[in-house]
Design an enzyme around this catalytic site. Structure first.
Site: not given
Length: 527
Positions: A151-152, A230, A261, A279, A281
């Site tokens: 999708r992205i 991303c 992270e 982070h 996105g």
């Protein structure tokens, strides 16, 4: 009352959906330490997280009531999917909720990287005016390599095409015809690395994609390539990226996600030609509302029996599909339970066959129900609709499925055959027009038995007096016969009798039945 724990921040719009259900008790507890979450998880029916909470196997195994884990986002690398499946917990996510947000952030990073925008901003605000220091490049006519065209990735491709970029992509699950429709050239991964001016990754993090881009892959790339991530931290080997930046193989990078992270003490922090964001996105107002509403709705519907959607470890069913398939799912489970109590020995293979109009439907839930039913007599409560296929695979049980659009005798027919090291048994069932379940064939015998309650399966010779003697014996022990069906291949030959009875016979009674004249075997079935 079902208890739902929300352990990461969730938009108020999502919380309102859950809190509006009178059967739900919703508790928001943020920043829980792993040991704290492990200690309280046993009390909850559902857990909703984002990316901060790590739902480990240790936590999952401490969950006694947990039915659903909902992830408000796309990735599931913070949830131990295997452990959840083993435990019978459905894991859901929101694959479409932050698609546009992440896509737009990718394009922002690509453009910021190309025009040195963050660096120029800092310089100008400090009082400098050094235009030549921040000379950029145009993206027009450059080759963008997209790893993962889901999708992205697809949305990124559409926007990059509008900028005049040439798109090449690697995705083994996408047909060339579909890629051509989008104006994208599908290539092999090594070819993408060799040709691309920009490379952006949009795949999940898995064993296969962990450090997908490392020293060997950087060596294949053009000198001066630009890298964007991303998607998920860990897809790019950060130590290898630092080396590639050092030797100028990579001229710049833009990263929103990292292996650890929050980002601390990373060699990447020393480079001025890298754009780093924390982070972000999915960090838009719209995306946060979208994923919150979506996860709230799918968790609500699943808990209330309104359908299963967006599940990573269970066939996703809309409520209407659930309603339509439910009678067949019930029949499938009954057939599996029935045959699972017939066989002896070590189960090695399960063959499933669907015939008639049912083949037009998605039969995956029926297969799960059949396997669950078949394994239940052995594994009892440890097997369920979520983990049945996984448990069968772990045990080396081969699973074969076939379909036929026609059934000679029935509009729909479901058949299951089990093979062990001692025997083979086959059972077929159907639904009559009023949705009543019937077993219509047992091994080589045609019959009409209702799969419910306590049943006796008796193998005997087709001789006068067999049924009478059986009825007399059961009556003597106050066991009432509710229904009986009989099947034979030829007059006077081998036959099978299937009885529905109102109470459970003792082992002694079963032994007495087997000793009756012309009876060779008896088996009790509980459905």
């Amino acid at each position: 009352m079902m208890k739902i724990l929300v352990s990461d921040p969730l938009s108020e719009e999502g919380l309102k959906i859950l809190k509006s259900v009178k059967e739900f008790q919703v508790e928001v507890k943020l920043e829980l330490k792993p040991e704290t979450l492990k200690g309280i998880i046993k009390d909850y029916d559902a857990l909703i997280v984002r990316s901060a909470t790590k739902v480990t196997a240790d936590i999952i195994n401490a969950a006694d009531k947990l039915k659903i884990i909902g992830r408000a986002g796309v990735g599931l690398d913070n949830v131990d999917l295997k452990a959840a499946t083993q435990k019978g917990i459905i894991v859901m996510n929101t694959p479409g909720g932050n698609t546009i947000s992440t896509c737009e952030h990718t394009m922002s990073m690509l453009l910021a990287l190309s025009r040195n925008i963050p660096q120029a901003d800092v310089s100008t605000k400090s009082g400098e005016w050094k235009r030549s220091k921040f000379m950029g490049v145009e993206v027009y006519n450059k080759i963008l390599g997209i790893v993962g065209l889901g999708r992205i990735g697809t949305e990124v491709a559409k926007r990059a095409l509008s900028f005049g970029m040439k798109i090449i992509a690697y995705d083994p699950y996408l047909s060339r015809e579909k890629a051509e429709e989008l104006g994208i050239e599908l290539v092999e991964l090594k070819d993408l690395f060799r040709r691309a001016d920009y490379i952006t990754v949009h795949t999940p993090l898995s064993d296969e994609t962990n450090h997908m881009i490392s020293d060997a892959e950087f060596a294949l790339m053009k000198d001066g390539v630009r890298i964007i991530n991303c998607a998920r931290g860990g897809i790019i080997d950060e130590a290898a990226l630092a080396r590639a930046l050092e030797n100028k193989k990579v001229i710049g990078a833009a990263l929103d996600v990292f292996e650890n992270e929050p980002l601390k003490d990373s060699p990447l922090l020393k480079f001025s030609n890298i754009v780093i964001t924390p982070h972000l996105g999915a960090s838009t107002e719209e995306a946060q509302v979208n994923v919150a509403v979506e996860i709230a709705e799918v968790v609500r519907d699943a808990l209330l029996g309104g359908g299963i959607r967006n599940a990573a470890n269970y066939p996703c069913l809309e409520a209407e599909v659930c309603k339509m398939l439910k009678p067949y799912i019930n029949l499938s489970e009954k057939l599996g339970l029935f045959v699972g109590q017939l066989f002896e020995g070590r189960l090695s293979e399960v063959k499933l066959e669907y015939a008639g109009e049912i083949t037009k439907m998605d039969c995956a839930p029926l297969t799960i129900a059949l396997v669950k039913g078949c394994l239940t007599p052995i594994l009892q409560d440890t097997v369920n609709f979520v983990n049945a296929l996984s448990l069968a695979k772990e045990r080396g049980i081969r699973l074969n499925e076939g379909k036929s659009s026609q059934s000679e005798e029935f509009a729909n027919l479901i058949s299951v055959e089990v093979k062990t090291d001692k025997d083979i048994h086959r059972v077929s069932g159907t639904l009559f027009t009023n949705k009543e379940m019937r077993i219509v064939k047992l091994d080589d015998f045609y019959l009409e038995a209702t799969p419910q309650g306590i049943m006796l399966v008796i193998h005997n010779l087709d001789r006068p007096g067999v049924i009478g003697n059986l009825g007399t014996l059961l009556g003597k022990h106050n066991i009432n016969i509710a229904a009986m069906t009989f099947g034979r291949q030829e007059r006077g030959g081998k036959s099978v009798s299937v009885l529905n009875i109102d109470s459970v016979p003792s082992a002694d009674v079963l032994g007495q039945i087997k000793k009756l004249e012309n009876i060779s075997a008896v088996r009790m079935i509980k459905l």
